[in-house]
Write a protein that holds these residues in place. Sequence first.
Motif, PDB file in Angstrom:
ATOM      1  N   GLU A 107       1.090  -1.213   0.078  1.00 27.65           N
ATOM      2  CA  GLU A 107       0.316  -0.614   0.121  1.00 27.65           C
ATOM      3  C   GLU A 107       0.992   1.141   0.048  1.00 27.65           C
ATOM      4  O   GLU A 107       0.607   1.962  -0.632  1.00 27.65           O
ATOM      5  CB  GLU A 107      -0.809   0.195   1.025  1.00 27.65           C
ATOM      6  N   PHE A 108       1.629   0.781   0.599  1.00 30.35           N
ATOM      7  CA  PHE A 108       2.832   2.261   1.133  1.00 30.35           C
ATOM      8  C   PHE A 108       3.896   2.376   0.190  1.00 30.35           C
ATOM      9  O   PHE A 108       4.588   1.428  -0.270  1.00 30.35           O
ATOM     10  CB  PHE A 108       3.592   2.590   2.412  1.00 30.35           C
ATOM     11  N   ARG A 109       5.102   3.827  -0.606  1.00 30.66           N
ATOM     12  CA  ARG A 109       5.358   3.095  -1.071  1.00 30.66           C
ATOM     13  C   ARG A 109       6.714   2.777   0.438  1.00 30.66           C
ATOM     14  O   ARG A 109       7.125   2.330   1.307  1.00 30.66           O
ATOM     15  CB  ARG A 109       6.623   3.924  -1.649  1.00 30.66           C
ATOM     16  N   ALA A 157       0.455  12.020   0.768  1.00 32.08           N
ATOM     17  CA  ALA A 157       0.684  11.304  -0.245  1.00 32.08           C
ATOM     18  C   ALA A 157       2.128  11.202   0.113  1.00 32.08           C
ATOM     19  O   ALA A 157       2.445  10.838  -1.264  1.00 32.08           O
ATOM     20  CB  ALA A 157       0.309  13.279  -0.574  1.00 32.08           C
ATOM     21  N   SER A 158       2.549  11.554   0.909  1.00 30.67           N
ATOM     22  CA  SER A 158       4.371  11.457   1.387  1.00 30.67           C
ATOM     23  C   SER A 158       4.657   9.633   1.358  1.00 30.67           C
ATOM     24  O   SER A 158       5.679   8.904   1.252  1.00 30.67           O
ATOM     25  CB  SER A 158       4.459  12.277   2.668  1.00 30.67           C
ATOM     26  N   LEU A 159       2.921   8.553   0.903  1.00 29.70           N
ATOM     27  CA  LEU A 159       3.261   7.644   1.675  1.00 29.70           C
ATOM     28  C   LEU A 159       2.391   6.361   1.078  1.00 29.70           C
ATOM     29  O   LEU A 159       3.046   5.438   0.499  1.00 29.70           O
ATOM     30  CB  LEU A 159       2.264   6.689   3.296  1.00 29.70           C
ATOM     31  N   VAL A 160       1.485   6.732  -0.181  1.00 34.73           N
ATOM     32  CA  VAL A 160       0.723   6.080  -0.841  1.00 34.73           C
ATOM     33  C   VAL A 160       1.484   5.772  -2.162  1.00 34.73           C
ATOM     34  O   VAL A 160       2.351   6.620  -2.049  1.00 34.73           O
ATOM     35  CB  VAL A 160      -0.518   5.884  -0.951  1.00 34.73           C
ATOM     36  N   ARG A 161       1.554   4.357  -2.281  1.00 35.59           N
ATOM     37  CA  ARG A 161       2.122   3.585  -3.331  1.00 35.59           C
ATOM     38  C   ARG A 161       2.230   4.410  -4.697  1.00 35.59           C
ATOM     39  O   ARG A 161       0.529   4.615  -5.261  1.00 35.59           O
ATOM     40  CB  ARG A 161       2.589   2.256  -3.848  1.00 35.59           C
ATOM     41  N   ARG A 162       1.817   5.170  -5.595  1.00 38.29           N
ATOM     42  CA  ARG A 162       1.900   5.603  -6.850  1.00 38.29           C
ATOM     43  C   ARG A 162       1.856   4.655  -8.206  1.00 38.29           C
ATOM     44  O   ARG A 162       2.628   4.112  -8.407  1.00 38.29           O
ATOM     45  CB  ARG A 162       2.722   7.440  -7.441  1.00 38.29           C
ATOM     46  N   PRO A 163       0.770   4.898  -8.473  1.00 36.97           N
ATOM     47  CA  PRO A 163       0.166   3.391 -10.059  1.00 36.97           C
ATOM     48  C   PRO A 163       1.748   3.666 -10.716  1.00 36.97           C
ATOM     49  O   PRO A 163       1.545   5.071 -11.039  1.00 36.97           O
ATOM     50  CB  PRO A 163      -0.745   4.594 -11.055  1.00 36.97           C
ATOM     51  N   GLY A 164       2.201   2.739 -11.005  1.00 41.25           N
ATOM     52  CA  GLY A 164       3.198   2.658 -11.987  1.00 41.25           C
ATOM     53  C   GLY A 164       4.434   2.797 -11.206  1.00 41.25           C
ATOM     54  O   GLY A 164       5.963   3.249 -11.693  1.00 41.25           O
TER      55      GLY A 164
END
Length: 203
Positions: free
Chosen positions: A151-153, A196-203
């Motif tokens: 879920e998170f980067r 915004a600083s934690l959640v994994r961005r698509p791609g």
Amino acid sequence: MPRIRGANIEEHHEMVWTDIEEATRQLLLERDYDSINMGHIAARAGLARNTLYNYARDKSALVLALTQRASRPSVERVATIAARSADSATERMREIIDAVLEASMDQAMQPMFRPGSDKLVAEVPKGPDNPFQAIVVEVENVVREGVARGEFRDVGDVRLTVELLSGVMRAGAERIGRDASALAETGAEAREVILASLVRRPG
């Protein structure tokens, strides 16, 4: 021997602590932290000075004890949210942000977040003895779970990441301390920035 208030000694001590909390809060809202001494607190709480020393050896110990008491409900609430492992890390983080910001509205906690509270905050120990450390640990655990679940980067240093994000929370709490009506707006912005600083961005 001083008169015992309440049905038993435990209830008496709880009532005295409540008086000390309120006296300290009032004084901190009225004057600079450095100008307050144990005599001022005792007088405002309606206690003999030597009685106050039975509860804390000095002002620093008193601030720590009061902070521990004031933070207890927040710590318990955050721990309950963090333990809900069936829920997504994102949802739990959202709720933890709201819980911590709402706690900053508690009258007992407000002096910790008002402008000019640096000296007061400095009295609270760092590391494992900090009353808020339990909240930090719970947040770190949620971040680790979020990373493990994808879920998170991968944030790398979880402890450093949470320490940096705690600055966002403190800024939000200070803003609410200045204007309680800003809770909803501040909470929304804090959630936006932190997630915004934690959640994994698509791609």
